[in-house]
Scaffold this motif. Structure first.
Motif, PDB file in Angstrom:
ATOM      1  N   PRO A   1       0.818  -1.225   0.000  1.00 60.21           N
ATOM      2  CA  PRO A   1       0.000   0.000   0.000  1.00 60.21           C
ATOM      3  C   PRO A   1       0.844   1.265   0.000  1.00 60.21           C
ATOM      4  O   PRO A   1       1.972   1.282   0.497  1.00 60.21           O
ATOM      5  N   ASN A   2       0.280   2.311  -0.561  1.00 61.27           N
ATOM      6  CA  ASN A   2       0.895   3.638  -0.567  1.00 61.27           C
ATOM      7  C   ASN A   2      -0.014   4.591   0.195  1.00 61.27           C
ATOM      8  O   ASN A   2      -1.234   4.534   0.061  1.00 61.27           O
ATOM      9  N   LEU A   3       0.594   5.456   0.981  1.00 58.67           N
ATOM     10  CA  LEU A   3      -0.131   6.448   1.774  1.00 58.67           C
ATOM     11  C   LEU A   3       0.115   7.833   1.191  1.00 58.67           C
ATOM     12  O   LEU A   3       1.257   8.248   1.009  1.00 58.67           O
ATOM     13  N   THR A   4      -0.969   8.541   0.897  1.00 57.98           N
ATOM     14  CA  THR A   4      -0.925   9.950   0.521  1.00 57.98           C
ATOM     15  C   THR A   4      -1.656  10.686   1.629  1.00 57.98           C
ATOM     16  O   THR A   4      -2.749  10.284   2.024  1.00 57.98           O
ATOM     17  N   MET A   5      -1.045  11.725   2.175  1.00 61.59           N
ATOM     18  CA  MET A   5      -1.596  12.352   3.375  1.00 61.59           C
ATOM     19  C   MET A   5      -1.404  13.864   3.311  1.00 61.59           C
ATOM     20  O   MET A   5      -0.441  14.352   2.739  1.00 61.59           O
ATOM     21  N   SER A   6      -2.351  14.584   3.927  1.00 63.59           N
ATOM     22  CA  SER A   6      -2.217  16.038   4.065  1.00 63.59           C
ATOM     23  C   SER A   6      -2.212  16.387   5.545  1.00 63.59           C
ATOM     24  O   SER A   6      -2.778  15.676   6.371  1.00 63.59           O
ATOM     25  N   ILE A   7      -1.568  17.495   5.854  1.00 65.41           N
ATOM     26  CA  ILE A   7      -1.501  17.961   7.239  1.00 65.41           C
ATOM     27  C   ILE A   7      -1.665  19.475   7.245  1.00 65.41           C
ATOM     28  O   ILE A   7      -1.161  20.169   6.366  1.00 65.41           O
ATOM     29  N   ASP A   8      -2.425  19.974   8.213  1.00 63.47           N
ATOM     30  CA  ASP A   8      -2.506  21.414   8.438  1.00 63.47           C
ATOM     31  C   ASP A   8      -1.317  21.739   9.336  1.00 63.47           C
ATOM     32  O   ASP A   8      -1.247  21.274  10.481  1.00 63.47           O
ATOM     33  N   VAL A   9      -0.364  22.509   8.831  1.00 62.83           N
ATOM     34  CA  VAL A   9       0.896  22.682   9.544  1.00 62.83           C
ATOM     35  C   VAL A   9       0.771  23.437  10.858  1.00 62.83           C
ATOM     36  O   VAL A   9       1.593  23.243  11.749  1.00 62.83           O
ATOM     37  N   HIS A  10      -0.231  24.293  11.004  1.00 62.17           N
ATOM     38  CA  HIS A  10      -0.314  25.033  12.272  1.00 62.17           C
ATOM     39  C   HIS A  10      -0.733  24.131  13.434  1.00 62.17           C
ATOM     40  O   HIS A  10       0.018  23.995  14.389  1.00 62.17           O
TER      41      HIS A  10
ATOM     42  N   ILE B   1      -4.055  16.043  10.886  1.00 63.17           N
ATOM     43  CA  ILE B   1      -4.097  15.364   9.604  1.00 63.17           C
ATOM     44  C   ILE B   1      -5.412  15.770   8.949  1.00 63.17           C
ATOM     45  O   ILE B   1      -6.486  15.572   9.514  1.00 63.17           O
ATOM     46  N   GLY B   2      -5.312  16.367   7.778  1.00 69.85           N
ATOM     47  CA  GLY B   2      -6.512  16.845   7.094  1.00 69.85           C
ATOM     48  C   GLY B   2      -7.248  15.741   6.367  1.00 69.85           C
ATOM     49  O   GLY B   2      -8.469  15.687   6.350  1.00 69.85           O
TER      50      GLY B   2
ATOM     51  N   ILE C   1      -6.852  15.198  -1.425  1.00 68.41           N
ATOM     52  CA  ILE C   1      -7.379  16.561  -1.260  1.00 68.41           C
ATOM     53  C   ILE C   1      -8.890  16.521  -1.076  1.00 68.41           C
ATOM     54  O   ILE C   1      -9.442  17.234  -0.228  1.00 68.41           O
ATOM     55  N   ALA C   2      -9.577  15.672  -1.833  1.00 70.99           N
ATOM     56  CA  ALA C   2     -11.032  15.549  -1.686  1.00 70.99           C
ATOM     57  C   ALA C   2     -11.393  15.093  -0.275  1.00 70.99           C
ATOM     58  O   ALA C   2     -12.350  15.603   0.326  1.00 70.99           O
ATOM     59  N   HIS C   3     -10.633  14.157   0.268  1.00 70.42           N
ATOM     60  CA  HIS C   3     -10.879  13.703   1.642  1.00 70.42           C
ATOM     61  C   HIS C   3     -10.585  14.825   2.633  1.00 70.42           C
ATOM     62  O   HIS C   3     -11.296  15.004   3.617  1.00 70.42           O
ATOM     63  N   THR C   4      -9.552  15.598   2.342  1.00 66.92           N
ATOM     64  CA  THR C   4      -9.154  16.695   3.227  1.00 66.92           C
ATOM     65  C   THR C   4     -10.232  17.763   3.326  1.00 66.92           C
ATOM     66  O   THR C   4     -10.542  18.253   4.410  1.00 66.92           O
TER      67      THR C   4
ATOM     68  N   GLU D   1     -13.884  12.552  17.064  1.00 70.25           N
ATOM     69  CA  GLU D   1     -14.010  13.863  16.439  1.00 70.25           C
ATOM     70  C   GLU D   1     -12.869  14.031  15.429  1.00 70.25           C
ATOM     71  O   GLU D   1     -11.711  13.722  15.716  1.00 70.25           O
ATOM     72  N   TRP D   2     -13.208  14.488  14.227  1.00 75.59           N
ATOM     73  CA  TRP D   2     -12.204  14.849  13.207  1.00 75.59           C
ATOM     74  C   TRP D   2     -12.765  16.071  12.496  1.00 75.59           C
ATOM     75  O   TRP D   2     -13.275  16.005  11.386  1.00 75.59           O
ATOM     76  N   PRO D   3     -12.662  17.235  13.142  1.00 71.29           N
ATOM     77  CA  PRO D   3     -13.402  18.408  12.681  1.00 71.29           C
ATOM     78  C   PRO D   3     -12.797  19.184  11.522  1.00 71.29           C
ATOM     79  O   PRO D   3     -13.431  20.086  10.994  1.00 71.29           O
ATOM     80  N   ILE D   4     -11.593  18.868  11.109  1.00 71.29           N
ATOM     81  CA  ILE D   4     -10.925  19.695  10.101  1.00 71.29           C
ATOM     82  C   ILE D   4     -11.439  19.373   8.695  1.00 71.29           C
ATOM     83  O   ILE D   4     -11.525  18.222   8.310  1.00 71.29           O
ATOM     84  N   TYR D   5     -11.841  20.423   7.989  1.00 75.39           N
ATOM     85  CA  TYR D   5     -12.324  20.281   6.612  1.00 75.39           C
ATOM     86  C   TYR D   5     -12.360  21.662   5.966  1.00 75.39           C
ATOM     87  O   TYR D   5     -12.129  22.666   6.623  1.00 75.39           O
ATOM     88  N   GLY D   6     -12.663  21.693   4.711  1.00 76.00           N
ATOM     89  CA  GLY D   6     -12.793  22.961   3.986  1.00 76.00           C
ATOM     90  C   GLY D   6     -11.619  23.210   3.064  1.00 76.00           C
ATOM     91  O   GLY D   6     -10.572  22.579   3.169  1.00 76.00           O
ATOM     92  N   LEU D   7     -11.819  24.157   2.144  1.00 73.35           N
ATOM     93  CA  LEU D   7     -10.762  24.496   1.194  1.00 73.35           C
ATOM     94  C   LEU D   7      -9.592  25.164   1.896  1.00 73.35           C
ATOM     95  O   LEU D   7      -9.780  26.034   2.743  1.00 73.35           O
ATOM     96  N   MET D   8      -8.439  24.751   1.504  1.00 75.95           N
ATOM     97  CA  MET D   8      -7.228  25.366   2.032  1.00 75.95           C
ATOM     98  C   MET D   8      -6.834  26.553   1.152  1.00 75.95           C
ATOM     99  O   MET D   8      -7.276  26.653   0.004  1.00 75.95           O
ATOM    100  N   GLN D   9      -6.037  27.454   1.698  1.00 73.03           N
ATOM    101  CA  GLN D   9      -5.569  28.594   0.914  1.00 73.03           C
ATOM    102  C   GLN D   9      -4.358  28.217   0.068  1.00 73.03           C
ATOM    103  O   GLN D   9      -4.167  28.731  -1.016  1.00 73.03           O
ATOM    104  N   LYS D  10      -3.542  27.314   0.608  1.00 75.11           N
ATOM    105  CA  LYS D  10      -2.288  26.968  -0.056  1.00 75.11           C
ATOM    106  C   LYS D  10      -1.981  25.506   0.212  1.00 75.11           C
ATOM    107  O   LYS D  10      -2.264  24.987   1.291  1.00 75.11           O
ATOM    108  N   ILE D  11      -1.402  24.856  -0.781  1.00 76.26           N
ATOM    109  CA  ILE D  11      -0.924  23.488  -0.633  1.00 76.26           C
ATOM    110  C   ILE D  11       0.574  23.500  -0.912  1.00 76.26           C
ATOM    111  O   ILE D  11       1.016  23.954  -1.967  1.00 76.26           O
TER     112      ILE D  11
END
Length: 182
Positions: free
Chosen positions: A7-16, A20-21, A39-42, A58-68
């Protein structure tokens, strides 16, 4: 249950807040498609997604990010990701080449997850010295769906709730709630 691939893992993180987004675990090699699905999951609310997996966290983080921020892998260099970001007003910023000080948040998160994943039966380890005579395929015991569930549980119950030294020993979920709700 026969091994069918690694398996391969692709992951996003909100740096502040270090939340994990979103993520994608797939048997397909990394690609623009896996980046788009991550990104769609994020950007999606995850309450229904968690409920479908019978997870009450609880996993409350969602919405469009300003920058990737992305590294210079080929899956981040194509027109599909560039055009998708342009369509939604997202800045796509590539790390400078040979600058390891860029992107430490996601690299540390990957290292944390991989150290936990190497405790699972069937791990392929990070290098051949660790593996030696271990039969990864013979010990493999999880389906892709089970691995996704294990990873999700680790993210929402452990990673988001553990205190992180890089954010003054606050857990990501607490910092996120503080930033969003004051």
């Amino acid at each position: 249950r026969l091994p069918i691939g690694r398996p391969n893992l692709t992951m996003s993180i909100d740096v502040h807040p270090r939340m994990i987004g979103g993520f994608l675990i797939s048997l397909d090699p990394p690609s623009a498609n896996s980046a788009a699905l991550c990104i769609a999951h994020t950007v999606s609310q995850k309450s229904y997604w968690l409920a479908a997996r019978d997870i009450s966290a609880e996993w409350p983080i969602y919405g469009l990010m300003q920058k990737i921020h992305v590294d210079n892998a080929k899956e981040f260099k194509g027109l599909a990701l560039k055009r998708g970001c342009e369509e939604y007003g997202i800045i796509l910023e590539h790390r400078p080449r040979k600058q390891p000080n860029y992107g430490p948040h996601i690299e540390r998160a990957f290292r944390t997850f991989m150290s936990k994943a190497h405790e699972l039966k069937g791990t392929t380890f990070s290098n051949t010295l660790d593996k030696l005579d271990y039969d990864s395929e013979g010990n493999a015991c999880m389906t892709l769906k089970e691995l996704e569930l294990w990873f999700t549980i680790f993210v929402v119950y452990v990673y988001h709730n553990d205190k992180h030294a890089g954010i003054n020993d606050i857990s990501p979920i607490n910092l996120y709630n503080h930033c969003v709700h004051g």
